[in-house]
Write an enzyme that holds these catalytic residues in place. Structure first.
Site, PDB file in Angstrom:
ATOM      1  N   ARG A  89       0.623  -1.286  -0.153  1.00 36.94           N
ATOM      2  CA  ARG A  89      -0.134   0.049  -0.011  1.00 36.94           C
ATOM      3  C   ARG A  89       0.866   1.138  -0.088  1.00 36.94           C
ATOM      4  O   ARG A  89       1.727   1.258   0.493  1.00 36.94           O
ATOM      5  CB  ARG A  89      -1.070  -0.057   1.168  1.00 36.94           C
ATOM      6  CG  ARG A  89      -1.925  -1.164   1.242  1.00 36.94           C
ATOM      7  CD  ARG A  89      -2.668  -1.364   2.463  1.00 36.94           C
ATOM      8  NE  ARG A  89      -3.859  -2.314   2.443  1.00 36.94           N
ATOM      9  CZ  ARG A  89      -3.311  -3.599   2.575  1.00 36.94           C
ATOM     10  NH1 ARG A  89      -2.290  -4.037   3.043  1.00 36.94           N
ATOM     11  NH2 ARG A  89      -4.410  -4.433   2.475  1.00 36.94           N
ATOM     12  N   HIS A 114      -0.931  -2.462  -4.567  1.00 39.27           N
ATOM     13  CA  HIS A 114      -0.324  -3.336  -5.511  1.00 39.27           C
ATOM     14  C   HIS A 114      -0.390  -2.830  -6.976  1.00 39.27           C
ATOM     15  O   HIS A 114      -0.412  -3.361  -7.921  1.00 39.27           O
ATOM     16  CB  HIS A 114      -1.028  -4.656  -5.569  1.00 39.27           C
ATOM     17  CG  HIS A 114      -0.961  -5.542  -4.311  1.00 39.27           C
ATOM     18  ND1 HIS A 114       0.229  -5.372  -3.601  1.00 39.27           N
ATOM     19  CD2 HIS A 114      -1.788  -6.443  -3.678  1.00 39.27           C
ATOM     20  CE1 HIS A 114       0.063  -6.312  -2.461  1.00 39.27           C
ATOM     21  NE2 HIS A 114      -1.005  -6.830  -2.644  1.00 39.27           N
ATOM     22  N   HIS A 185       2.515 -12.858  -5.095  1.00 37.39           N
ATOM     23  CA  HIS A 185       1.297 -12.855  -4.063  1.00 37.39           C
ATOM     24  C   HIS A 185       0.787 -14.058  -4.169  1.00 37.39           C
ATOM     25  O   HIS A 185      -0.462 -14.278  -4.111  1.00 37.39           O
ATOM     26  CB  HIS A 185       0.277 -11.866  -4.354  1.00 37.39           C
ATOM     27  CG  HIS A 185      -0.573 -11.424  -3.184  1.00 37.39           C
ATOM     28  ND1 HIS A 185      -1.151 -12.363  -2.468  1.00 37.39           N
ATOM     29  CD2 HIS A 185      -0.728 -10.220  -2.807  1.00 37.39           C
ATOM     30  CE1 HIS A 185      -2.121 -12.047  -1.578  1.00 37.39           C
ATOM     31  NE2 HIS A 185      -1.420 -10.304  -1.634  1.00 37.39           N
ATOM     32  N   ASP A 257      -1.924  -9.342   8.807  1.00 36.12           N
ATOM     33  CA  ASP A 257      -1.682  -8.687   7.291  1.00 36.12           C
ATOM     34  C   ASP A 257      -0.401  -7.422   7.768  1.00 36.12           C
ATOM     35  O   ASP A 257      -0.786  -6.320   7.520  1.00 36.12           O
ATOM     36  CB  ASP A 257      -2.972  -7.965   6.967  1.00 36.12           C
ATOM     37  CG  ASP A 257      -3.024  -7.753   5.571  1.00 36.12           C
ATOM     38  OD1 ASP A 257      -1.880  -7.905   4.834  1.00 36.12           O
ATOM     39  OD2 ASP A 257      -4.051  -7.318   5.039  1.00 36.12           O
ATOM     40  N   GLU A 321       4.705 -12.535   1.366  1.00 36.93           N
ATOM     41  CA  GLU A 321       5.282 -11.569   0.365  1.00 36.93           C
ATOM     42  C   GLU A 321       6.491 -10.804   0.716  1.00 36.93           C
ATOM     43  O   GLU A 321       6.683  -9.963   1.365  1.00 36.93           O
ATOM     44  CB  GLU A 321       4.172 -10.553  -0.240  1.00 36.93           C
ATOM     45  CG  GLU A 321       2.757 -11.198  -0.498  1.00 36.93           C
ATOM     46  CD  GLU A 321       1.730 -10.221   0.001  1.00 36.93           C
ATOM     47  OE1 GLU A 321       1.580  -9.059  -0.674  1.00 36.93           O
ATOM     48  OE2 GLU A 321       0.657 -10.501   0.944  1.00 36.93           O
TER      49      GLU A 321
END
Length: 355
Positions: A89, A114, A185, A257, A321
């Site tokens: 982000r 992304h 991803h 996350d 990631e």
């Protein structure tokens, strides 16, 4: 949970070889002498899937994906995508570079995620199969593509070794100062695609610190210790043990996350190790990047139909990631993601699978 490792088959080229926007989509198959197989597409430079024998010799699909190009093109969750120009982000879709202000598409709450709307994951890349174990893909992204400055040429190379290592090498050049942060991803389920959630997978992450987030999942700028928090995976632990903990960071992420600030490491020591509790399949992650986003599939809603008719229900896959930190263009104290004309962006990540 009934362990059914042979349910998900390697996709057929006929189900993917279509034209999108007049460009041909194709699959590329990689194999090694251990029986492992990897499939890649030039649509979004996607990692379509990976299959390897489990401890019983059953060929097991460990990366979630789709039976056909229609399912892959329709989904919006970046399954196996190469994401860019900027993975993760950027706050409010804005940043300033060399005194110039840039605005990006907003596609994730108030932020850009992304690479924006028309991002790398839905482009048709030029692809060349080098041999039975490697494929190289290339994409040209013109100046101001999705708001990013500079004509950028990006390359991704997938190589499958006989040690069951999937090596992903990235390279990029530009003719004008820009920002770049490329990653893959892939969503993993080491018990095998279609074998339930990943909450009993055992995870260890070589990171004493992480970047806390605000309610829009943007880093606050702080680099905090994981010790005494539910985000501490410095010792092996079940993903699900603390995933619903009463902790502000867990609540804001609806689970994990978060970007982990990796401890000093080289390419010879893994930054993460994950083991499937049913299959015994182990994933080791190696990278030269400073960070890694651990995502526990919190926003999987069951809206996508994956291979074999399986629904992507909540937490049926996890992502690791490798990356530079989120919102780095707005955070001068974070490792820089700036790429200037004449420089070459290079990074490598290895996903090693074993039983």
């Amino acid at each position: 949970m009934i362990y059914n490792p042979t349910a998900i088959k390697v996709p057929e080229a006929a189900n993917y070889n279509r034209k999108i926007g007049g460009r041909q989509v194709e699959l590329y198959y990689l194999k090694n002498n251990k029986g492992m197989q990897v499939v890649v597409s030039n649509f979004g430079a996607h990692l379509i899937g990976a299959w390897l024998p489990d401890r019983r010799g059953n060929l097991t699909s460990v990366i979630l994906g789709f039976d056909n190009i229609e399912g892959l093109a329709r989904q919006k969750s970046y399954y196996g995508s190469t994401v860019g120009r900027y993975a993760n982000r950027i706050a409010k879709g804005k940043f300033t570079l060399e005194g110039q202000k840039y605005s990006l598409p907003i596609n994730n709450g108030p932020n850009s995620l992304h690479g924006g709307v028309d991002n790398f994951s839905i482009k048709i890349w030029e692809a060349k199969q080098l041999d039975s174990s490697a494929v190289e893909l290339e994409l040209f992204s013109e100046h101001m593509d999705e708001g990013y400055p500079g004509n950028l040429t990006a390359k991704v190379k997938y190589t499958l070794t006989d040690d069951n290592e999937l090596m992903i090498s990235y390279e990029a050049t530009t003719d004008k100062t820009t920002v770049v942060n490329l990653t893959n991803h892939a969503y993993f389920n080491l018990n095998g695609e279609g074998n339930g959630d990943i909450l009993y997978h055992i995870v260890q992450i070589n990171a004493d610190k992480y970047t806390p987030i605000d309610k829009t999942l943007i880093p606050t700028g702080e680099i905090a210790a994981v010790k005494s928090t539910p985000l501490d995976f410095t010792q092996p632990e079940r993903i699900g043990k603390r995933i619903n903990a009463d902790h502000p960071q867990i609540k804001m992420g609806f689970g994990y996350d978060h970007n982990y600030v990796l401890n000093p490491h080289g390419m010879h020591s893994p930054v993460a190790v994950v083991t499937g509790d049913l299959s015994g399949i182990k994933l080791q992650v190696y990278t030269d990047q400073p960070g890694m986003q651990f995502y526990s599939g919190n926003y999987m809603t069951g809206e996508n139909t994956l291979r074999g008719g399986v629904k992507d229900k909540a937490r049926t896959g996890f992502a690791l990631e490798t990356q530079h930190f989120p919102d780095s263009p707005n955070r001068p104290k974070f490792p820089s993601t700036v790429l200037k004309a004449g420089e070459v962006y290079k990074t490598t990540t290895i996903y090693k699978l074993s039983v």
